[in-house]
Design a protein around this motif. Structure first.
Motif, PDB file in Angstrom:
ATOM      1  N   MET A   1       0.841  -1.201   0.000  1.00 45.08           N
ATOM      2  CA  MET A   1       0.000   0.000   0.000  1.00 45.08           C
ATOM      3  C   MET A   1       0.869   1.242   0.000  1.00 45.08           C
ATOM      4  N   LEU A   2       0.413   2.239  -0.722  1.00 48.05           N
ATOM      5  CA  LEU A   2       1.072   3.544  -0.703  1.00 48.05           C
ATOM      6  C   LEU A   2       0.849   4.177   0.674  1.00 48.05           C
ATOM      7  N   ASP A   3       1.858   4.894   1.147  1.00 46.51           N
ATOM      8  CA  ASP A   3       1.726   5.527   2.466  1.00 46.51           C
ATOM      9  C   ASP A   3       0.478   6.399   2.544  1.00 46.51           C
ATOM     10  N   GLU A   4       0.256   7.190   1.482  1.00 47.17           N
ATOM     11  CA  GLU A   4      -0.882   8.117   1.544  1.00 47.17           C
ATOM     12  C   GLU A   4      -2.213   7.364   1.570  1.00 47.17           C
ATOM     13  N   ALA A   5      -2.249   6.189   0.920  1.00 45.82           N
ATOM     14  CA  ALA A   5      -3.482   5.394   0.945  1.00 45.82           C
ATOM     15  C   ALA A   5      -3.695   4.808   2.342  1.00 45.82           C
ATOM     16  N   LEU A   6      -2.614   4.324   2.920  1.00 48.54           N
ATOM     17  CA  LEU A   6      -2.699   3.741   4.260  1.00 48.54           C
ATOM     18  C   LEU A   6      -3.142   4.795   5.278  1.00 48.54           C
ATOM     19  N   GLU A   7      -2.546   5.982   5.165  1.00 45.70           N
ATOM     20  CA  GLU A   7      -2.915   7.066   6.094  1.00 45.70           C
ATOM     21  C   GLU A   7      -4.376   7.466   5.911  1.00 45.70           C
ATOM     22  N   ALA A   8      -4.806   7.548   4.658  1.00 46.68           N
ATOM     23  CA  ALA A   8      -6.206   7.906   4.394  1.00 46.68           C
ATOM     24  C   ALA A   8      -7.134   6.840   4.957  1.00 46.68           C
ATOM     25  N   TYR A   9      -6.709   5.576   4.840  1.00 49.67           N
ATOM     26  CA  TYR A   9      -7.531   4.476   5.358  1.00 49.67           C
ATOM     27  C   TYR A   9      -7.700   4.616   6.871  1.00 49.67           C
ATOM     28  N   VAL A  10      -6.566   4.754   7.554  1.00 54.39           N
ATOM     29  CA  VAL A  10      -6.604   4.786   9.018  1.00 54.39           C
ATOM     30  C   VAL A  10      -7.412   5.987   9.500  1.00 54.39           C
ATOM     31  N   ALA A  11      -7.183   7.132   8.875  1.00 55.52           N
ATOM     32  CA  ALA A  11      -7.890   8.344   9.298  1.00 55.52           C
ATOM     33  C   ALA A  11      -9.397   8.171   9.118  1.00 55.52           C
ATOM     34  N   THR A  12      -9.813   7.595   7.991  1.00 54.33           N
ATOM     35  CA  THR A  12     -11.241   7.434   7.720  1.00 54.33           C
ATOM     36  C   THR A  12     -11.856   6.351   8.594  1.00 54.33           C
ATOM     37  N   ALA A  13     -11.089   5.284   8.824  1.00 56.85           N
ATOM     38  CA  ALA A  13     -11.624   4.174   9.612  1.00 56.85           C
ATOM     39  C   ALA A  13     -11.872   4.592  11.055  1.00 56.85           C
ATOM     40  N   ARG A  14     -11.216   5.646  11.503  1.00 56.92           N
ATOM     41  CA  ARG A  14     -11.446   6.149  12.870  1.00 56.92           C
ATOM     42  C   ARG A  14     -12.804   6.839  12.992  1.00 56.92           C
ATOM     43  N   GLU A  15     -13.358   7.281  11.847  1.00 54.78           N
ATOM     44  CA  GLU A  15     -14.611   8.026  11.880  1.00 54.78           C
ATOM     45  C   GLU A  15     -15.794   7.069  11.840  1.00 54.78           C
ATOM     46  N   VAL A  16     -16.803   7.355  12.653  1.00 53.31           N
ATOM     47  CA  VAL A  16     -18.001   6.537  12.588  1.00 53.31           C
ATOM     48  C   VAL A  16     -18.893   7.108  11.485  1.00 53.31           C
ATOM     49  N   GLY A  17     -19.722   6.249  10.945  1.00 63.03           N
ATOM     50  CA  GLY A  17     -20.682   6.750   9.967  1.00 63.03           C
ATOM     51  C   GLY A  17     -20.951   5.753   8.866  1.00 63.03           C
ATOM     52  N   ASN A  18     -22.247   5.482   8.645  1.00 61.70           N
ATOM     53  CA  ASN A  18     -22.689   4.645   7.539  1.00 61.70           C
ATOM     54  C   ASN A  18     -23.166   5.592   6.446  1.00 61.70           C
ATOM     55  N   ALA A  19     -22.583   5.424   5.268  1.00 61.58           N
ATOM     56  CA  ALA A  19     -22.877   6.375   4.183  1.00 61.58           C
ATOM     57  C   ALA A  19     -24.358   6.404   3.805  1.00 61.58           C
ATOM     58  N   SER A  20     -25.119   5.428   4.262  1.00 64.33           N
ATOM     59  CA  SER A  20     -26.555   5.438   3.961  1.00 64.33           C
ATOM     60  C   SER A  20     -27.373   6.123   5.050  1.00 64.33           C
ATOM     61  N   SER A  21     -26.745   6.474   6.175  1.00 65.42           N
ATOM     62  CA  SER A  21     -27.485   7.097   7.279  1.00 65.42           C
ATOM     63  C   SER A  21     -27.802   8.559   6.952  1.00 65.42           C
ATOM     64  N   LEU A  22     -28.865   9.045   7.578  1.00 66.89           N
ATOM     65  CA  LEU A  22     -29.351  10.385   7.237  1.00 66.89           C
ATOM     66  C   LEU A  22     -28.777  11.488   8.113  1.00 66.89           C
ATOM     67  N   HIS A  23     -28.140  11.093   9.229  1.00 67.48           N
ATOM     68  CA  HIS A  23     -27.638  12.106  10.169  1.00 67.48           C
ATOM     69  C   HIS A  23     -26.252  12.606   9.755  1.00 67.48           C
ATOM     70  N   ALA A  24     -25.704  13.480  10.591  1.00 64.87           N
ATOM     71  CA  ALA A  24     -24.453  14.154  10.241  1.00 64.87           C
ATOM     72  C   ALA A  24     -23.311  13.171  10.007  1.00 64.87           C
ATOM     73  N   ALA A  25     -23.214  12.162  10.870  1.00 66.68           N
ATOM     74  CA  ALA A  25     -22.117  11.193  10.701  1.00 66.68           C
ATOM     75  C   ALA A  25     -22.277  10.457   9.374  1.00 66.68           C
ATOM     76  N   GLY A  26     -23.512  10.112   9.039  1.00 62.29           N
ATOM     77  CA  GLY A  26     -23.786   9.437   7.782  1.00 62.29           C
ATOM     78  C   GLY A  26     -23.465  10.336   6.599  1.00 62.29           C
ATOM     79  N   ARG A  27     -23.848  11.610   6.734  1.00 64.32           N
ATOM     80  CA  ARG A  27     -23.580  12.551   5.629  1.00 64.32           C
ATOM     81  C   ARG A  27     -22.075  12.706   5.403  1.00 64.32           C
ATOM     82  N   ARG A  28     -21.322  12.692   6.523  1.00 64.45           N
ATOM     83  CA  ARG A  28     -19.867  12.833   6.378  1.00 64.45           C
ATOM     84  C   ARG A  28     -19.290  11.616   5.631  1.00 64.45           C
TER      85      ARG A  28
END
Lengths: 391, 357
Positions: A12-39
C-alpha cells in the motif's frame, strides 16, 4: 527479501494507508441520514469523483465493489443476465482464452448453469487477441451475443491487448464490451470513455490501495442484474454497506497510480529490461514469454526449459526471492498455466514458467538478488525434473 | 542441514516436523497431493489426501513458521501404489499399499526430488526408531509401531531418513501437539487405505477388475461348495463373507486357504490347513547389519500388526527362506516378511522380503 510478485499484490502507498486509518477512525454509515452518515457519504462521493476523474469516467459510472473478482463477476454475469432478460435468445458470451479465473470461471459458470453458449477467442504466440477474430465471431453470432469480455492486460505474461480496437468492433454490433483492467490501471494509460468499453474492472491492491475494495466502471446505458441484493446501494447494482475507509484509500491509490503512471512505467520498465537481460545472460536457454513490445512495464515472464516452475519457486523462496508460477488448484498443487497453453506452449513449457513482477518499491538490489540465486536454482530444478522418468 | 518434512495433515507428521525444527534443522514442509481427484479419497479425519488434510498440514507449518508447499505426486502414486494394489489382488496376492507407498513414493520419488533440490533428508511422522547406529527399530509404542511398513527401505533410503517420533508413545505425541498449539492434536488417527473412499475394498476392486464369477472349492473333498464373483475379493485366512452353499461335513468353519487366479478358484478348508511353518519370499532387503552368509536365528512378522514368531532365516540370492518355530495361520502372498533381532533398546529390523508362498 526480494519481492518480485507485485502483480499478486503490491504494498500500500503511504498516503493510501494514512487515508484508510484516518477514515476508519470516523463513525458513519454512508446510507445514514444524520451528520455522521452525511460525512461518510461525502467521503465516498468525493472518492467516486476522484476515481472517475482520473479514469475518464463519469462519477455515476463508478460502482464500488469488494474487489476485482466481484467486479468481474458482476460485469460478466450481471450484463449477461440483463441482456438475456431483455431478449431470451441473447445467450452467448464471447471471451478470450487467456482471461483471469475471475472471468474464466464466471463464463464457465454461465455455460454450466445458465445454458450460455461461449465463443472463445484465441490468442497468438505472444498472447495477443486479434480484433478480426472478434469481428468474425460477431458477424456470425453478433445478434445473440449478450456480452464480450476481454482483459486489458494479461496478469501472467503481461501482454497488453488492443482493447480500443476490440471495443470498437463490439460497438459496431451494439454488444457491451467488458474489460478486466486490474493489471493495467497505473501501469499503462487507461481511459474508460476514450477506450470505448462499456464496463471496466479495477481493484485496489494491485496499485497501492487496500485489498478487498475495487470498482466496476459501468456505462450509464448498460444494465447489469445485481449479484447481491439488499439495501440498494450503488445504483441498486451492488447492495451492501459502503466500505468508506476502503473506498477513500482506494481512490487515493487510484489517483496516485494514474497520475504517476508515466514516470512509474519508465522507471519500472527500465528495471524490468535490466532483469530480463540479466536473466538471459545467466540462463541463456530461457524463453521470454508474452508480447515483447505491448506488455506491462513491470512484468517479466519466462519459461526455463527442463525445469519445473514449482521447484524453482521453492528454491528461490528459500533464498528470500518471491515470485509466482501462475495458478494453483485449491489444494495448492501447481497447474500448467492456461494462458501459456492458449499461446501454444506444451505442457512441459507451461509448467516450467515463472513470473517476476516489479512495482513501486522495486530496486536494483531485488534484481541483483534474483540473478545471484537463479543459476544454482535452475541447476537444481533441472536435476529434480530429470527424475520424472517416463513410465 | 536442510530437511524436508512430509506433512500429511495428521498429528504425527506435524509433531515430527516440530521436533526437526527444534533439533535445529532447516525444515521445509511438503504435503503430498496423492489423489487425482481429492473428493474421491477419504474425507476429513480418516484420510491423508483430502483438501482438509492439505489445509491442516499448511496450518501446522504456519504454526511452526516453516515454508510449506504441495507436491503433486498423484500420477506416481496412482501408478506405483494404486495400480500395483489392483494388479496384486488380480494376481491372487494381498498387497500392503502403505508399504509400497513408503518404498516407491515417500522414500523414493519424494526423497529423490528433495535430494535433487538440495535437501539432505526427509523427515516423517512414522513411529519407528532410527538412531545414530543406522539401525531401524520398533517404536517404544508397540501399538503404533510402523517398523513393519518401513522395513522395505534400503540402506541408502534409511541414511536419508529421520523419524523423530520413535521414542514417544502416541499419547505423548498428542500431548506435545496440544502443548505446541497444533490444531491437529485431537485429529483422529487415519485407518485403512487412504485411496478407498468408503473403506469398501471389495467394491473398489470389483469396479476396477470387473465381475469374474468362479468356484469355491473345498480343499479336502475337492467339491465345489460355493461360488464367487471375483477371486480377487478374497484374502488367505479370510473366514467371513464366504457365502458357502454347503456346510462342511464336520460343521467347523472354513477359511480361504489359497487363491488361484489362473483357474479363478478360491480354495477353502479348515483352520489347521491354514497353518504354515515355512515361508518363501523374494526381493530381500537387508539393513540390520551385514547380509548373513548362512541361516540365522531371529523373529519374523508376517503382516502389519501380526504376531511375531521365532524363526530361522536364510538368504539365497534373490530369495529368503524362513523356517518358523511354530506354525502361523493366514500367511498371504504379497505381504512382507520382516525379520527382527530382539533387543532391549528396541527390536532391530534385520531385513524384509515379499512373501511369494
Amino acid at each position: 527479501m526480494a519481492y518480485l510478485d507485485h502483480a499478486a499484490t503490491t504494498p500500500m502507498l503511504d498516503e493510501a494507508l494514512e487515508a484508510y486509518v484516518a477514515t476508519a477512525r470516523e463513525v458513519g454509515n454512508a446510507s445514514s441520514l444524520h451528520a455522521a452518515g452525511r460525512r461518510a457519504r461525502r467521503r465516498v462521493e468525493e472518492s467516486r469523483e476522484r476515481v472517475a476523474a482520473v479514469l475518464g469516467a463519469r462519477p455515476s459510472e463508478v460502482i464500488f465493489t469488494g474487489g476485482g473478482t466481484e467486479s468481474d463477476n458482476l460485469a460478466v454475469k450481471g450484463v449477461f443476465w440483463a441482456r438475456r432478460a431483455a431478449r431470451a435468445d441473447r445467450n452467448r458470451v464471447v471471451s478470450s482464452a487467456v482471461e483471469h479465473h475471475a472471468v474464466l470461471d464466471a463464463v464457465d459458470w454461465l455455460a454450466g448453469h445458465e445454458g450460455a453458449e461461449v465463443g472463445w477467442l484465441p490468442v497468438d504466440a505472444a498472447g495477443r487477441l486479434d480484433p478480426e477474430r472478434l469481428r468474425a465471431e460477431l458477424a456470425a453470432h453478433g445478434d445473440r451475443v449478450a456480452v464480450v469480455t476481454a482483459m486489458w492486460a494479461n496478469n501472467e505474461v503481461g501482454t497488453v491487448q488492443p482493447v480500443a480496437e476490440l471495443a470498437a468492433v463490439a460497438a459496431e454490433h451494439g454488444v457491451p464490451f467488458h474489460t478486466d483492467a486490474i493489471q493495467a490501471v497505473g501501469q499503462v494509460p487507461v481511459d474508460f470513455a476514450a477506450s470505448g468499453v462499456s464496463a471496466l474492472t479495477v481493484t485496489g491492491h494491485k496499485l497501492g490501495g487496500p485489498t478487498g475494495v475495487g470498482a466496476l466502471l459501468l456505462a450509464r446505458d448498460v444494465a447489469a442484474t445485481p449479484l447481491l441484493h439488499g439495501g440498494g446501494q450503488e445504483r441498486d447494482v451492488r447492495s451492501g454497506t459502503l466500505d468508506t475507509a476502503g473506498i477513500v484509500a482506494f481512490a487515493v491509490a487510484v489517483e496516485a497510480a494514474v497520475k504517476g503512471q508515466q514516470e512509474y512505467a519508465a522507471h519500472v520498465a527500465a528495471l524490468r529490461d535490466e532483469l530480463v537481460e540479466r536473466v538471459r545472460q545467466a540462463v541463456p536457454e530461457v524463453i521470454f514469454n508474452g508480447d515483447p513490445v505491448d506488455r506491462l512495464p513491470g512484468n517479466a515472464h519466462f519459461s526455463f526449459p527442463g525445469c519445473e516452475g514449482d521447484a524453482l519457486l521453492l528454491l528461490l523462496d528459500a533464498q528470500g526471492i518471491a515470485c509466482s508460477t501462475g495458478s494453483a488448484c485449491s489444494a495448492g498443487v501447481a497447474q500448467p498455466s492456461h494462458v501459456l497453453l492458449a499461446m501454444g506452449a506444451d505442457d512441459d513449457r507451461a509448467r516450467s514458467s515463472l513470473r517476476f513482477t516489479l512495482g513501486h518499491t522495486s530496486t536494483r538490489e531485488d534484481v541483483d538478488a534474483l540473478i545471484a540465486a537463479l543459476p544454482a536454482a535452475v541447476d537444481r530444478a533441472r536435476r529434480a525434473a530429470a527424475l520424472r522418468t517416463p513410465r | 542441514m536442510r530437511v524436508l518434512a512430509a506433512m500429511s495433515g495428521g498429528v504425527d507428521s506435524a509433531v515430527a516436523a516440530a521436533r526437526a525444527v527444534q533439533a535445529g534443522y532447516d525444515v521445509t514442509g511438503v504435503h503430498l497431493a496423492l489423489a487425482r481427484n481429492p473428493q474421491t479419497y477419504r474425507t476429513g479425519a480418516r484420510g491423508c489426501c483430502t483438501l482438509e488434510d492439505s489445509r491442516d498440514a499448511r496450518r501446522a507449518a504456519d504454526v511452526l513458521g516453516i515454508p510449506f508447499y504441495v507436491w503433486d505426486m498423484a500420477d506416481r502414486f496412482h501408478a506405483d501404489v494404486v495400480d500395483d494394489f489392483v494388479a496384486e489382488y488380480a494376481a491372487g496376492r494381498t498387497p500392503n499399499p502403505c508399504l509400497r507407498c513408503n518404498e516407491k513414493i515417500k522414500f523414493a520419488a519424494v526423497l529423490d526430488r528433495a535430494v535433487a533440490l538440495g535437501f539432505d533428508a526427509v523427515v516423517t511422522g512414522h513411529h519407528a526408531r532410527l538412531g545414530a547406529d543406522g539401525l531401524l527399530r520398533r517404536s517404544v509404542d508397540p501399538a503404533k509401531d510402523q517398523s513393519y511398513v518401513l522395513a522395505v527401505l534400503t540402506r541408502a533410503q534409511l541414511d536419508r531418513s529421520i523419524f523423530p517420533l520413535g521414542d514417544s508413545t502416541k499419547a505423548e505425541v498428542r500431548a506435545e501437539a496440544a502443548r505446541r498449539g497444533l490444531a491437529v492434536a485431537d485429529k483422529p488417527d487415519s485407518h485403512d487405505i487412504c485411496f478407498i473412499a468408503d473403506g469398501d475394498t471389495r467394491g473398489f476392486l470389483a469396479q476396477r477388475l470387473g465381475e469374474a464369477p468362479g468356484e469355491v472349492v473345498d480343499a479336502l473333498t475337492g467339491a465345489v461348495v460355493g461360488s464367487h464373483s471375483g477371486a480377487y475379493q478374497y484374502t488367505v485366512g479370510q473366514r467371513r463373507g464366504l457365502h458357502l452353499d454347503r456346510p462342511a461335513p464336520d460343521g467347523r468353519p472354513r477359511y480361504v486357504l489359497s487363491i488361484t487366479p489362473v483357474t479363478n478358484t478360491v480354495t477353502v478348508g479348515p483352520a489347521e490347513a491354514l497353518e504354515v511353518d515355512r515361508v518363501r519370499a523374494v526381493r530381500p532387503v537387508w539393513t540390520g547389519g551385514a547380509r548373513p552368509g548362512g541361516p540365522i536365528e531371529c523373529e519374523v512378522q508376517l503382516r502389519a500388526h501380526g504376531d511375531v514368531v521365532p524363526a530361522t532365516v536364510s538368504l539365497d540370492g534373490d530369495a529368503l527362506h524362513a523356517e518358523l518355530r511354530r506354525p502361523v495361520r493366514g500367511v498371504a502372498a504379497g505381504q512382507a516378511i520382516v525379520a527382527y533381532r530382539p533387543d532391549p533398546a528396541g527390536d532391530v529390523v534385520l531385513g524384509s522380503a515379499t512373501i511369494s508362498d
